[in-house]
Structure formats: C-alpha cells, structure tokens
Design a protein around this motif. Structure first.
Motif, mmCIF file in Angstrom:
data_model
loop_
_atom_site.group_PDB
_atom_site.id
_atom_site.type_symbol
_atom_site.label_atom_id
_atom_site.label_comp_id
_atom_site.label_asym_id
_atom_site.label_seq_id
_atom_site.Cartn_x
_atom_site.Cartn_y
_atom_site.Cartn_z
ATOM 1 N N VAL A 6 -7.059 7.696 -13.900
ATOM 2 C CA VAL A 6 -7.456 7.843 -12.803
ATOM 3 C C VAL A 6 -6.237 8.269 -12.313
ATOM 4 N N ILE A 7 -5.727 9.830 -11.510
ATOM 5 C CA ILE A 7 -4.412 10.855 -11.215
ATOM 6 C C ILE A 7 -4.277 10.750 -10.079
ATOM 7 N N ILE A 8 -3.595 9.997 -9.937
ATOM 8 C CA ILE A 8 -2.580 10.402 -8.300
ATOM 9 C C ILE A 8 -1.495 10.909 -8.325
ATOM 10 N N THR A 9 -1.586 11.974 -7.441
ATOM 11 C CA THR A 9 -0.913 13.206 -7.232
ATOM 12 C C THR A 9 -0.163 12.911 -6.044
ATOM 13 N N ALA A 10 1.211 12.950 -6.035
ATOM 14 C CA ALA A 10 2.841 12.569 -4.308
ATOM 15 C C ALA A 10 3.865 13.949 -5.321
ATOM 16 N N HIS A 11 3.308 14.253 -3.774
ATOM 17 C CA HIS A 11 4.119 16.331 -4.057
ATOM 18 C C HIS A 11 5.353 15.147 -2.333
ATOM 19 N N ASN A 12 6.704 14.919 -2.331
ATOM 20 C CA ASN A 12 7.449 15.026 -1.525
ATOM 21 C C ASN A 12 6.859 13.446 -0.742
ATOM 22 N N LEU A 18 3.495 3.649 -3.723
ATOM 23 C CA LEU A 18 3.465 2.698 -4.778
ATOM 24 C C LEU A 18 1.946 1.301 -3.962
ATOM 25 N N GLU A 19 1.630 1.473 -2.086
ATOM 26 C CA GLU A 19 0.459 1.490 -2.562
ATOM 27 C C GLU A 19 -0.681 1.543 -2.931
ATOM 28 N N ALA A 20 -1.017 3.116 -3.128
ATOM 29 C CA ALA A 20 -1.906 3.507 -3.828
ATOM 30 C C ALA A 20 -1.897 3.283 -5.208
ATOM 31 N N VAL A 21 -1.035 3.209 -5.674
ATOM 32 C CA VAL A 21 -1.131 2.663 -7.005
ATOM 33 C C VAL A 21 -1.471 1.359 -7.487
ATOM 34 N N ASN A 22 -0.752 1.015 -6.103
ATOM 35 C CA ASN A 22 -1.225 -1.184 -6.210
ATOM 36 C C ASN A 22 -3.018 -0.933 -6.094
ATOM 37 N N SER A 23 -3.675 0.031 -5.468
ATOM 38 C CA SER A 23 -5.347 0.075 -4.951
ATOM 39 C C SER A 23 -5.538 0.325 -6.200
ATOM 40 N N ALA A 24 -4.910 1.090 -7.644
ATOM 41 C CA ALA A 24 -6.195 1.604 -8.204
ATOM 42 C C ALA A 24 -5.615 0.345 -9.661
ATOM 43 N N LEU A 25 -4.364 -0.074 -9.057
ATOM 44 C CA LEU A 25 -4.208 -1.911 -10.306
ATOM 45 C C LEU A 25 -5.014 -2.174 -10.179
ATOM 46 N N ASN A 26 -5.312 -3.165 -8.677
ATOM 47 C CA ASN A 26 -6.036 -4.220 -8.227
ATOM 48 C C ASN A 26 -7.616 -3.967 -8.179
ATOM 49 N N GLU A 44 11.858 8.897 -8.039
ATOM 50 C CA GLU A 44 11.771 7.751 -7.269
ATOM 51 C C GLU A 44 10.682 6.836 -8.084
ATOM 52 N N TYR A 45 11.238 5.138 -8.428
ATOM 53 C CA TYR A 45 10.412 4.317 -9.233
ATOM 54 C C TYR A 45 9.272 4.895 -9.953
ATOM 55 N N ASP A 46 10.042 5.692 -11.017
ATOM 56 C CA ASP A 46 9.792 5.785 -12.396
ATOM 57 C C ASP A 46 9.493 3.945 -13.332
ATOM 58 N N ASN A 47 10.642 3.552 -12.567
ATOM 59 C CA ASN A 47 11.453 2.686 -13.442
ATOM 60 C C ASN A 47 10.272 1.316 -13.049
ATOM 61 N N ILE A 48 9.699 0.697 -11.946
ATOM 62 C CA ILE A 48 8.791 0.495 -11.649
ATOM 63 C C ILE A 48 7.454 0.732 -11.834
ATOM 64 N N LEU A 49 7.150 1.709 -12.402
ATOM 65 C CA LEU A 49 5.702 2.482 -12.425
ATOM 66 C C LEU A 49 6.272 2.305 -13.870
ATOM 67 N N LEU A 83 -7.081 10.483 -6.489
ATOM 68 C CA LEU A 83 -6.160 9.222 -6.107
ATOM 69 C C LEU A 83 -5.454 9.637 -4.978
ATOM 70 N N ASP A 84 -5.166 10.497 -3.387
ATOM 71 C CA ASP A 84 -4.562 10.754 -2.943
ATOM 72 C C ASP A 84 -2.770 9.802 -2.659
ATOM 73 N N ASP A 85 -1.538 10.305 -2.775
ATOM 74 C CA ASP A 85 -1.013 9.837 -2.664
ATOM 75 C C ASP A 85 -0.360 8.329 -1.248
ATOM 76 N N ASP A 86 -1.461 8.578 0.052
ATOM 77 C CA ASP A 86 -1.368 8.254 1.334
ATOM 78 C C ASP A 86 -3.027 7.807 1.006
ATOM 79 N N ASP A 87 -3.495 7.229 0.262
ATOM 80 C CA ASP A 87 -4.572 6.828 0.366
ATOM 81 C C ASP A 87 -5.249 5.237 -0.535
#
Length: 170
Positions: A6-12, A18-26, A44-49, A83-87
């Motif tokens: 799964v590739i999630i892209t986020a630009h700015n 994090l909601e997008a990532v969680n939907s991919a992880l769950n 931002e979020y590098d450690n969380i990810l 997966l887009d960062d806002d989906d």
C-alpha cells in the motif's frame, strides 16, 4: 513477503494522514500479507508511523506520480494499492483485492467510491455497507467512471513498465 504493498502519498497535508494510515492498517486481511509505505514531504509523524510498522519515504516531488515512483523501490508486494492521505478504506478492501488478484491474468483493479460528508459517522456508513443496504448503496456510491488513486490497484510488474510516464502524473 507481503502480497500487497500500500502506497499512501501526502504532500503538505498532515491533518488526515493518520486516519488514512489507520484505515490501511485495520484491514481484515492478515497484516503479514500486506505492507504500508507513506511517501510524504514532511517529517511529522515519522516516529508514530515507525511504531505502527509503516515505512516512510521522504519525497519532495511536485507530482503525485513521482512520489509513487520514489516509494516503489521500498515495496515488496506483487500488487500495489494506492491510498490518498485524505481518503479511507473499508476494513475488507485488501481482502477483496487479494481475492480479485487470484486471477493470474488480472493486471489492474478498481472499485467504486463512496463520498462521505464532514460530520458523518464513518462507522455507521461502514455498517450499512456490511449490511448490503441496497438503497444506501444506490444513493451514495459514485459511479465507477471517476477514478482516484484510492480506488486503484495494479500489479507491480505492470506499473514498473510505465515509470517514466508515472513520474509525470499530477
């Protein structure tokens, strides 16, 4: 080795990542059958990810396609899902993708989109989908004709043949 990457892209944009990532992880698909890679232009979020087992790739490209190309070298799966960062994805999305790609000749798969509005309860929407509420589905799904990244999966070997064109996709 995971079957799906799964590739999630986020630009700015940080607010929904994090909601997008969680939907991919769950997902209902076992976690060892897929991996998640986030290509973003901020730290931002590098450690969380990292703690969630998500790979991160710094990519400061202007085109989403170039961000995807940068992330591809970190993928191990045979199938790439975007997966887009806002989906968000429904929990059974990757299970369905794996089922579809059992067909050896399949190279590309996409699905319909469900638009939701700010303030709507996502869990209620997912519940209606699980129940196969036909009226809800008929009234809420966007036709398959519009395609966005988050509804698209493609075999990695097919995608690799188009790298030069992919870099240009905005």
């Amino acid at each position: 080795m995971p079957f799906i990457s799964v590739i999630i892209t986020a630009h700015n944009r940080r607010e929904f990542l994090l909601e997008a990532v969680n939907s991919a992880l769950n997902q209902t698909l076992p976690r060892d059958e897929y991996e998640v890679i986030v290509a973003k232009n901020f730290s931002e979020y590098d450690n969380i990810l990292k703690n969630l087992g998500v790979k991160t790739v710094f990519s400061n490209e202007q085109n989403q396609g170039a961000d995807i190309v940068n992330a591809l070298s970190y993928t191990e799966g045979d199938v790439i899902c975007f997966l887009d960062d806002d989906d968000l994805w429904v929990p059974w999305k990757l299970e369905k993708v794996k089922e579809e790609f059992k067909e050896e000749s399949l190279g590309y798969y996409r699905h319909a989109l469900l638009a939701f509005r700010q303030g709507e309860n996502i869990n209620e929407l997912i519940g209606k989908l699980k129940e196969n509420d036909n009226e809800f589905i008929r009234n809420r799904f966007i036709d398959l004709s519009p395609v966005n990244s988050s509804s698209t999966c493609i075999k990695k070997d097919t995608l690799m043949k188009c790298i030069s064109q992919l870099k240009k996709v905005r």
